[in-house]
Design an enzyme around this catalytic site. Structure first.
Site, PDB file in Angstrom:
ATOM      1  N   CYS A 178       0.831  -1.205   0.000  1.00 18.91           N
ATOM      2  CA  CYS A 178       0.000   0.000   0.000  1.00 18.91           C
ATOM      3  C   CYS A 178       0.864   1.252   0.000  1.00 18.91           C
ATOM      4  O   CYS A 178       0.678   2.144  -0.831  1.00 18.91           O
ATOM      5  CB  CYS A 178      -0.928  -0.001   1.214  1.00 18.91           C
ATOM      6  SG  CYS A 178      -2.040   1.422   1.260  1.00 18.91           S
TER       7      CYS A 178
ATOM      8  N   GLU B 232      -4.943  -5.412  -2.796  1.00 18.20           N
ATOM      9  CA  GLU B 232      -4.992  -4.045  -3.330  1.00 18.20           C
ATOM     10  C   GLU B 232      -5.745  -4.026  -4.666  1.00 18.20           C
ATOM     11  O   GLU B 232      -6.521  -3.105  -4.943  1.00 18.20           O
ATOM     12  CB  GLU B 232      -3.580  -3.494  -3.534  1.00 18.20           C
ATOM     13  CG  GLU B 232      -2.892  -3.017  -2.266  1.00 18.20           C
ATOM     14  CD  GLU B 232      -3.418  -1.674  -1.775  1.00 18.20           C
ATOM     15  OE1 GLU B 232      -4.361  -1.111  -2.399  1.00 18.20           O
ATOM     16  OE2 GLU B 232      -2.901  -1.183  -0.777  1.00 18.20           O
TER      17      GLU B 232
END
Length: 227
Positions: free
Chosen positions: A141, A216
């Site tokens: 991230c 993600e």
């Protein structure tokens, strides 16, 4: 444009997850941010969910402070919590406020399944594993958004309505967070296990990084599905 240099360990993990990493950093949601074609409804749904995500993500970075073995690790992890809570989340608040969504509503928003899966995976990595397990789950991230922001800043359409979002992650301050976290991870790997490529833990850490990257991808898709 070459990918930014966020350290040797991150580069190794990134290369080991090449397919999901490409799917993550070149997702249609991301490309829509850059060229301005992303539907506003999709962006707002993503922002609301990302605010909730950042609440849990900040808690995970706070856990990293607890798992730290050195003062430098504690400082970097604490600074990352500050960047998330006092800077990145403010973008969400500002943008959503302009759409009539206040911060109390953001904090109280129900988590999407994709959000729940990702945040709990990261927390489990930290609770079940050690500092390196947590870093492997957290870094996609942090560094992924840095890489995306840096790339889109050089290629974005002049009229994209998402220029503020792009600028947040292309900003030198955020890029320095990525660089500092990457250097800390390199030092942490060296301190704990030495040469990562020769460590019996290499596969498990790579798998954690790859799974977080896939989550993600799912997060972007969640946003895109809301259009």
């Amino acid at each position: 444009m070459m990918a930014p240099d966020y350290g040797q360990t991150f580069a190794l993990w990134r290369a080991g997850a090449a397919e999901p990493w490409h799917a993550y950093t070149r997702h249609p949601f991301v490309e829509g941010l850059g060229n301005g074609t992303l539907p506003r409804a999709a962006f707002l749904h993503y922002l609301i969910q990302d605010y909730v995500f950042l609440v849990h993500f900040s808690r995970a970075w706070s856990l990293a402070v607890v798992k730290s073995e050195t003062l430098d690790e504690m400082k970097i992890c604490a600074a990352t919590v500050d960047a998330l809570v006092n800077h990145e989340m403010s973008l969400h608040v500002k943008t959503c406020a302009a759409e009539g969504i206040d911060e109390a509503s953001l904090f109280a928003a129900s988590e999407a399944v994709e959000n729940l899966a990702y945040t709990r995976y990261v927390m489990d990595a930290g609770l079940q594993g050690d500092f390196l397990d947590l870093m492997a789950a957290l870094s996609p991230c942090v560094m992924g958004y840095g890489e995306i922001g840096a790339r889109l800043a050089h290629s974005q359409a002049s009229d994209t309505p998402y220029a503020d979002w792009i600028a947040t992650y292309a900003d030198p301050e955020y890029q320095s967070v990525c660089t500092n976290v990457g250097a800390m991870i390199d030092a942490s790997v060296s301190r704990r296990i030495g040469d990562l490529s020769q460590s019996p833990r290499a596969t498990a850490l790579q798998d954690r990084f790859a799974m977080a990257t896939r989550l993600e991808v799912g997060f972007w898709q969640m946003g895109l599905n809301a259009q």
